[in-house]
Design a protein around this motif. Structure first.
Motif, PDB file in Angstrom:
ATOM      1  N   GLY A 122      26.623 -31.160 -24.292  1.00 29.16           N
ATOM      2  CA  GLY A 122      26.903 -29.905 -23.586  1.00 29.16           C
ATOM      3  C   GLY A 122      28.061 -29.164 -24.230  1.00 29.16           C
ATOM      4  O   GLY A 122      27.972 -27.959 -24.495  1.00 29.16           O
ATOM      5  N   LEU A 182      27.996 -25.489 -26.011  1.00 27.27           N
ATOM      6  CA  LEU A 182      28.823 -24.365 -25.553  1.00 27.27           C
ATOM      7  C   LEU A 182      29.572 -23.744 -26.723  1.00 27.27           C
ATOM      8  O   LEU A 182      29.677 -22.523 -26.839  1.00 27.27           O
ATOM      9  CB  LEU A 182      29.823 -24.837 -24.498  1.00 27.27           C
ATOM     10  N   THR A 208      30.733 -18.338 -20.417  1.00 25.01           N
ATOM     11  CA  THR A 208      31.538 -19.463 -20.899  1.00 25.01           C
ATOM     12  C   THR A 208      33.013 -19.257 -20.586  1.00 25.01           C
ATOM     13  O   THR A 208      33.685 -20.170 -20.109  1.00 25.01           O
ATOM     14  CB  THR A 208      31.371 -19.611 -22.416  1.00 25.01           C
ATOM     15  N   PRO A 246      32.645 -29.664 -19.775  1.00 22.43           N
ATOM     16  CA  PRO A 246      31.791 -30.831 -19.528  1.00 22.43           C
ATOM     17  C   PRO A 246      32.559 -31.996 -18.901  1.00 22.43           C
ATOM     18  O   PRO A 246      31.974 -32.744 -18.107  1.00 22.43           O
ATOM     19  CB  PRO A 246      31.282 -31.216 -20.914  1.00 22.43           C
ATOM     20  N   ILE A 286      23.416 -27.104 -12.987  1.00 22.30           N
ATOM     21  CA  ILE A 286      23.904 -27.114 -14.366  1.00 22.30           C
ATOM     22  C   ILE A 286      22.881 -26.499 -15.304  1.00 22.30           C
ATOM     23  O   ILE A 286      23.225 -25.692 -16.189  1.00 22.30           O
ATOM     24  CB  ILE A 286      24.248 -28.551 -14.799  1.00 22.30           C
ATOM     25  N   TRP A 294      22.947 -22.806 -14.852  1.00 27.88           N
ATOM     26  CA  TRP A 294      24.160 -22.241 -15.448  1.00 27.88           C
ATOM     27  C   TRP A 294      24.051 -22.196 -16.971  1.00 27.88           C
ATOM     28  O   TRP A 294      24.384 -21.214 -17.618  1.00 27.88           O
ATOM     29  CB  TRP A 294      25.347 -23.104 -15.016  1.00 27.88           C
ATOM     30  N   PHE A 295      23.482 -23.288 -17.510  1.00 32.13           N
ATOM     31  CA  PHE A 295      23.356 -23.355 -18.956  1.00 32.13           C
ATOM     32  C   PHE A 295      22.417 -22.283 -19.490  1.00 32.13           C
ATOM     33  O   PHE A 295      22.670 -21.663 -20.522  1.00 32.13           O
ATOM     34  CB  PHE A 295      22.858 -24.733 -19.388  1.00 32.13           C
ATOM     35  N   SER A 296      21.330 -22.053 -18.724  1.00 35.79           N
ATOM     36  CA  SER A 296      20.415 -21.026 -19.219  1.00 35.79           C
ATOM     37  C   SER A 296      21.075 -19.653 -19.158  1.00 35.79           C
ATOM     38  O   SER A 296      20.816 -18.800 -20.008  1.00 35.79           O
ATOM     39  CB  SER A 296      19.094 -21.037 -18.450  1.00 35.79           C
ATOM     40  N   VAL A 316      24.197 -19.117 -19.729  1.00 35.18           N
ATOM     41  CA  VAL A 316      25.029 -19.059 -20.931  1.00 35.18           C
ATOM     42  C   VAL A 316      24.181 -18.629 -22.119  1.00 35.18           C
ATOM     43  O   VAL A 316      24.544 -17.737 -22.891  1.00 35.18           O
ATOM     44  CB  VAL A 316      25.680 -20.437 -21.215  1.00 35.18           C
ATOM     45  N   TYR A 317      23.004 -19.256 -22.209  1.00 34.65           N
ATOM     46  CA  TYR A 317      22.121 -18.942 -23.327  1.00 34.65           C
ATOM     47  C   TYR A 317      21.679 -17.480 -23.285  1.00 34.65           C
ATOM     48  O   TYR A 317      21.663 -16.769 -24.285  1.00 34.65           O
ATOM     49  CB  TYR A 317      20.918 -19.870 -23.317  1.00 34.65           C
TER      50      TYR A 317
END
Lengths: 668, 728
Positions: free
Chosen positions: B135, B139, B582, B659, B683, B686-688, B690-691
């Motif tokens: 992770g 990031l 981020t 992380p 998570i 959230w990660f998507s 960020v992407y």
């Protein structure tokens, strides 16, 4: 020397005229009080160092400072006694302070430093006393010392902002204390809460209350207009008797042809100002400077004109008065130089993101870059603009930027006035808002106005902003030789208090070099001893109970003092303002106490190796005595520094100070 | 013997696919389309000129930092065959064909790409799960600002790379510490820590912060070792010495070696010569060395000299006089002595020549053998062309009324006697009988009658010069001795020759002729290093504010961006703009970490243990490094305003913290299975995001594709962002 400042401010209190200084008011108030009680009438002008006092009674003020200065000795004595439980250590410290020429000189005159150091040492003493009462919490003496700490903190803060460092010291000590209590599982959480509350009450609320009271007294006493007015906002000024805004009567609505001053609305903002000087080469266009200036001045006057009409039409007394309305496009002409307020797409001198503001044109004729739209915050188009009360924004028509003051001080070419820029970022902030303060228009009737009275909290906040700005404005001049913090502990260079030439009566502020160098050595010695003790303890070396006690004194007591020294010394390395030798004296107090503790412990430790114990005691006593004698003798050598020298300079062999100028940088 | 014959040679290769994949992705993201745009982007204009100077071996001084970073960039240029011929004058200028853009940008980009696997490794070494480590690496990979910063010829990505490498190698070293002290790999990682620390410091002084942090951490670890009774005193000492060697001695040596290489590479004189002392200038090829080669070393009575003011700021200048006199009255009504003017003149001129004369003798030539002038000798200085004596008296100077006027004495037969005796004091003497040396000696001239010191006036600093009557030259005054030491009071002899002609006419000819003769003066490396280092540290130009500067508080919320480049015709542009999600989550993570830690600490003090001991240790050590790294790299900037990009190292540390906090939350605070799965889902969501944000902003990160006006307007998520929109 600096008596001219603080003595003058004492006189201001007695005369009740308002003034501005970068330090909080308590010290000067006390000086004023002492002068008042001793019959000083506040008429001596204090114009330049070296003036004779003649018949004015100044001994009250000097005596007061000297008294506070001499209190330092017993305070330090008691503190060290409390920390080390050793009489010789305390005596050693006391002798150091008694015989230090620097401390003597500094406390003999009307200065803030003796007062500051008095409160500072008071705070340290009561903190230490309170710590030793820790086994009897909530007893009368515990409360007494705790609240006394608070009172002294307020005092120290109230004299100079340097008092902040002792607040930090006490704060750290309290946190450590509380952390200890928290780990004590035999103490219930309720009890812990009580401890916490008691400290919040005595060390935070009480000092704050006292501190605000101090300002309240300050503002009540000083109710007449004086030299410090211009630093404050229009609303504040209206409260001072004698100020032209007090019970003011001016035309209420802004009209074309009026002569006005504009004040920036940010805290400690200045008047829009211009003068016969151009921006130097390389700083935007070479046109006339426009700045913000904190003092009242004829150069702050501007004339409001229509953007499309010339002067002649308006000066005609018969023409009807036309009011300025929200949204109008106007031109501002500087009255003294007849140049228009102008802006263009050149970088501003300091804030590079903004546009430069200049004075442009001759006799009021300029170009379209002189046009500004005037707007009042929160009003609709077409409304009239009120003097004093309306918060006005000036938008530059051609570029769309807003006139503002960045709050940064211009370098020497700008006479250290404040930068005025035109900001293209349309963020609403007091930086870009102005109000009209003076308003002169013979054609309009004067109306008495009561400006909104500011609340006490506002006044307090404002005065602090003004002080902080003033402090950061004390930058060293270009070619001035300034004192550097690293000079201080090695006693590199002193300060000349009075007298330059051979015939004068000369006083020179310089620490007793023997004492100061002893202090310097001791700091290194202490670090060495402390580290080796700590490592030995960590390695689990078995110590006798006496040695354990010694190491506890070294680490706990000495550590507190060392922290105090660091807190009062290191921050100066980061300060941009002008520094003087006397700034080191609070740190020097700590350093002297450390010397007492360290040497006493070290001698005890060394004597511990000798047997039998009677010889050990003799050796120990003898060494302490030797140190004291050394200090006394050095004082005998250097005492003319503080009590005054007459005759030739020290470089001359016939001078009484001949052979004592051990460093070339000393100037006596 | 020959054991390998009995057993087969087996090579077992372990490949961490995660690591390889991350490295490849990092390389792709940083290297893709590297030579686009083929134009000078932002601070490339600044670093580029130094690369050019390296290529041409011309000496320069850069006050922004030590030379290692510049040298690395220059290495790229060297490998790409750059000849240094490009005029770095404007952001956005097209590169000519001889500039190997790709090679110049390659090293920073590589460093930036390698940060991704480094981040992964750091978290693994901190004993976090591979999932968390992955992770963190992702990031970093998707952080737009880091991508932008590493794709150009800038130093931040190199700095971040060395910082991360230092942290990683310290962690490796620390983990090896428990079971295999003093093993080969233990030494390797320990030494690598020191080396990468010094590289970080060598790239930018900011690296010092991380270096200090690592020193503090290793000090703390060593403090724990002291308490360990199983270790003998001797082994403790060995540990201490090993650390001292690797973490202090080696970095210092490396740092010196950077300067050594720097000074060896740059041996030609160039544009920055004048801020260095004459001695330094003389050691460079060309420039001053050409003139001063072969001058006699010791100043003797009868020597012809030029005197340069040591301060050299803002311009260097030489003591000068000419036949014109001070005006009888100045504009402000003060009077002068009406004697011949003495000034400080910023250009070489025949009127800068002075002759050292013995007051007791009449001759103006050097006797044979020459009688050298020593410290403390009293001399007269005779102006070569006009033969008048340097003089000062109790008359106010033209610009600084508190100082004495300095003039060349003309005998008007009035009650103003000549006061032209000066005592020579060598400031940097070793003994009191030192001889006055050309270039090397810094001397002060103390006036015998009034004990005033010859000084280039303070107005020089502010750039003010004499009015028209003084031809805008700089003021020279006699300053009262008591004002302490200042460089403007110190002078050194620059050009020097022994005078041979007693007759005035011949002497004029002699003065006009160039100096000759030939010996070179060598400064030791340490002397050069100290001078250069001191100049780098003190050369800071004070009150100039960068156009893009912003306060430190704006950085955490990313209130400002920096426009790096704009396509000359289309709307394609490159900005330094971070990934908003981020940045925000990094801030939240830092806040959460601090609050949780405080809460745990207070509870533990009351002997309530919320998390198991090993998890707590992990929490403290991991967070300590990441939050500590963030704090040391960020908080110092509150003291001064700076441009945005110094925040990037701090940001990297802050991202690593996310992380750690997330894993802790997932492991210890989500008690039920349901909560855990919800947490994982969150998570992922959230990660998507960020992407998604990364992709949205990638056009202004890479500068491609060009966006339309409406698209650009949509990208302006904050009002304070300055996205360039071309007017139609």
């Amino acid at each position: 020397w600096d008596e001219t400042h603080f003595g003058k401010m004492g006189s201001y209190y007695i005369n009740r005229t308002f003034f501005f200084d970068v330090h909080p008011p308590l010290g000067k108030m006390l000086i004023g009080l002492a002068g008042y009680l001793s019959g000083y009438d506040g008429t001596f002008p204090f114009q330049k160092p070296g003036d004779r006092y003649e018949q004015h009674s100044y001994m009250g003020m000097r005596g007061f400072c000297a008294f506070l200065g001499s209190c330092l000795v017993p305070f330090a004595y008691l503190t060290v006694l409390e920390l080390s439980k050793s009489l010789p250590a305390a005596l050693l410290t006391a002798f150091i302070l008694i015989f230090d020429t620097g401390c003597i000189t500094l406390s003999q005159y009307i200065l803030l430093d003796p007062i500051l150091m008095f409160f500072l040492m008071g705070a340290v003493l009561s903190m230490v006393k309170c710590n030793s009462c820790a086994d009897r919490p909530f007893s009368a003496s515990w409360w007494f010392w705790l609240s006394l700490t608070g009172v002294n903190l307020a005092g120290a803060m109230g004299v100079k902002f340097v008092g902040l460092f002792v607040v930090l010291l006490v704060g750290l000590n309290t946190i450590y204390d509380l952390w200890d209590l928290l780990g004590n599982l035999s103490l219930s959480l309720v009890m812990f809460g009580k401890h916490l509350l008691a400290r919040v009450l005595c060390l935070i609320l009480l000092p704050l209350a006292l501190y605000t009271t101090m300002f309240a007294v300050h503002f009540t006493v000083l109710n007449k207009s004086g030299p410090g007015d211009g630093f404050f906002s229009s609303a504040f000024q209206s409260q001072l008797i004698g100020n032209n805004l007090h019970n003011v009567s001016i035309p209420e609505h802004l009209a074309y042809g009026s002569v006005v001053t504009m004040k920036n609305l940010r805290m400690a903002g200045g008047y829009l100002h211009s003068h016969w000087h151009l921006y130097p080469e390389g700083v935007g266009a070479r046109q006339q400077q426009v700045t913000a200036y904190l003092h009242k001045d004829l150069n702050n006057l501007w004339i409001i004109k229509k953007h499309d009409l010339d002067t002649a039409d308006l000066s005609d007394p018969s023409s009807p008065v036309e009011f300025v309305r929200h949204g109008d496009i106007i031109r501002l002409e500087h009255k003294e130089t007849s140049r228009n307020l102008h802006s263009h797409q050149h970088e501003a001198p300091l804030t590079r993101k903004h546009f430069q503001v200049t004075g442009y044109g001759i006799n009021g004729t300029g170009d379209s870059n002189d046009f500004w739209r005037i707007e009042v915050v929160g009003r609709k188009a077409g409304k009239l603009i009120k003097v004093l009360r309306s918060q006005v924004r000036l938008t530059h028509v051609a570029t769309g930027c807003i006139l503002g003051s960045s709050g940064k001080t211009l370098p020497k070419w700008g006479w250290e006035q404040v930068e005025v820029t035109c900001t293209p970022y349309l963020k609403e902030s007091p930086n870009s808002l102005w109000n009209f303060e003076d308003h002169i228009n013979p054609k309009l009737p004067n109306i008495s106005l009561d400006v909104l009275k500011p609340s006490f909290a506002e006044i307090l906040l404002e005065s602090h902003m003004v002080m902080i700005r003033g402090n950061s404005g004390l930058k060293p001049k270009d070619n001035e030789v300034t004192s550097k913090p690293w000079h201080w502990p090695i006693n590199y260079q002193g300060l000349r208090f009075s007298g330059v030439n051979e015939t004068d009566y000369r006083v020179y502020l310089l620490g007793n070099p023997v004492i100061w160098w002893l202090n310097l050595v001791t700091i290194g010695l202490y670090l060495l001893i402390a580290v080796s003790t700590a490592v030995a303890l960590k390695r689990g070396v078995q110590l006798t109970s006496e040695l354990k006690e010694l190491s506890r004194i070294m680490l706990r007591g000495g550590g507190q003092i060392m922290l105090g020294w660091l807190l009062h010394y290191l921050p100066f390395f980061m300060m941009g303002r002008v520094l003087y030798f006397h700034h080191y004296f609070p740190a020097m107090l700590f350093s002297s106490m450390l010397t007492g503790i360290t040497w006493d412990t070290l001698l005890k430790f060394c004597a511990g190796f000798l047997s039998p114990s009677t010889t050990a005691r003799k050796v120990y006593g003898g060494s302490v005595l030797a140190l004291v004698l050394l200090i006394t003798y050095s004082f005998y050598l250097f005492h003319p520094l503080s009590y005054g020298m007459i005759g030739p300079m020290a470089s001359d062999p016939s001078s009484p100070m001949a052979g004592l100028r051990w460093m070339d940088s000393w100037e006596f | 013997m020959l054991g390998f014959l009995k057993k087969p040679v087996v090579v077992t290769a372990e490949i961490n696919v995660n690591l390889v994949a991350l490295t490849v992705m990092g390389l792709i993201s940083r290297l893709w389309g590297l030579s686009y745009p083929r134009a000078v982007v932002f601070d490339e204009v600044y670093y580029g000129q130094f690369v050019s100077l390296y290529m041409k071996r011309i000496f320069f001084v850069d006050d922004s930092g030590p030379p290692f970073g510049h040298m690395l960039l220059a290495l790229g240029g060297y490998l790409g065959g750059f000849d240094g011929n490009f005029l770095w004058n404007r952001i956005g200028a097209e590169y000519s064909m001889n500039v190997p853009v790709w090679a110049l940008r390659l090293l920073p980009a590589l460093a930036g790409a390698l940060c991704v696997p480094l981040a992964y490794q750091i978290l693994v070494e901190l004993q976090l799960s591979h999932c968390a480590a992955l992770g963190a690496a992702l990031l970093i990979l998707l952080e737009n600002s880091l991508i932008t910063q590493s794709r150009f010829m800038l130093l931040e990505s190199i700095l971040i790379f060395f910082i991360l490498l230092a942290v990683l190698s310290y962690l490796k070293f620390y983990n090896l510490q428990r079971h295999s002290s003093f093993s080969g790999s233990w030494w390797f990682w320990l030494l690598l820590t020191g080396v990468s620390c010094s590289c970080a410091v060598g790239v930018k002084y900011m690296g010092l912060f991380t270096y200090m942090l690592l020193l503090a951490i290793s000090g703390l670890h060593f403090w724990h070792m002291i308490g360990d009774q199983n270790l003998s005193n001797v082994s403790l000492m060995c540990h201490f010495l090993a650390r001292g060697l690797a973490l202090i001695v080696i970095p210092v040596a490396m740092y010196l070696s950077f300067f050594y290489v720097h000074l060896t590479l740059l041996y030609r004189s160039g544009p920055h010569d004048q801020i260095m002392t004459s001695a330094f200038q003389a050691s460079l090829e060309g420039g001053l060395a050409r003139i001063t080669q072969g001058q006699p070393l010791e100043v003797a009575y009868g020597s012809q000299i030029t005197l340069r003011n040591v301060l050299g700021k803002p311009v260097q200048c030489w003591l000068h006089s000419h036949t014109n006199t001070y005006p009888i009255r100045y504009e402000n009504g003060r009077g002068s002595s009406h004697q011949q003017q003495v000034t400080c003149y910023p250009f070489k001129d025949v009127n800068n020549w002075w002759i050292v004369k013995d007051p007791g003798m009449q001759q103006l030539v050097v006797s044979n053998p020459p009688r050298p002038v020593r410290h403390g000798h009293v001399v007269q200085l005779v102006h070569g062309i006009t033969t008048r004596y340097l003089n000062t008296h109790d008359v106010a100077a033209p610009l600084s009324p508190h100082s004495q006027e300095v003039s060349c004495y003309i005998d008007y037969n009035i009650s103003m006697p000549a006061q032209n005796l000066w005592r020579v004091e060598i400031v940097n003497r070793e003994s009191d009988t030192d001889v006055w040396k050309t270039i090397l000696s810094e001397v002060r001239f103390v006036h015998v009658n009034t004990s005033a010191v010859l000084k280039a006036s303070g107005f020089m600093l502010s750039g003010a010069s004499l009015p028209e009557w003084g031809y805008r030259q700089l003021e020279v005054v006699g300053e009262k001795l008591s004002k302490g030491y200042h460089q403007s009071m110190v002078w050194n002899v620059e050009e020097h020759r022994y005078g041979k002609s007693q007759e005035q006419k011949e002497r004029e000819v002699e003065l006009h002729s160039p100096t000759q003769m030939d010996i070179s003066k060598n400064l030791s490396f340490m002397a050069k290093f100290t001078e250069l280092q001191w100049k780098i540290l003190t050369l800071k130009n004070e009150d100039t504010e960068h156009k893009y500067s912003s306060s430190a508080l704006d950085w955490i919320t990313m209130d400002t961006n920096i426009a790096y480049w704009l396509h000359p015709t289309s709307g394609a542009q490159i900005h330094l703009l971070g990934n908003v999600v981020t940045w925000a989550s990094a801030n939240v993570a830092a806040l959460a970490y601090t609050c949780l830690s405080l809460w745990y600490l207070i509870r533990r003090r009351r002997k309530i243990y919320d998390v198991p001991e090993d998890a707590w240790q992990l929490w403290v050590s991991a967070g300590g490094i990441c939050l500590g790294g963030w704090a040391v790299n960020y908080l110092p900037f509150f003291l001064r305003e700076k441009i945005l990009y110094p925040y990037l190292p701090a940001l990297t540390f802050q991202i690593l913290l996310i992380p750690i906090v997330l894993q802790h939350l997932g492991d210890h605070l989500c008690s039920s299975l349901l909560l855990k799965s919800m947490f994982s889902a969150l998570i992922v969501a959230w990660f998507s995001s960020v992407y998604f944000v990364h992709c949205t902003f990638s056009p202004v990160t890479y500068g491609e594709p060009s966006l339309s006006v409406t698209e650009l307007k949509d990208l302006r998520w904050k009002d304070s962002w300055n996205i360039l929109i071309r007017k139609q």
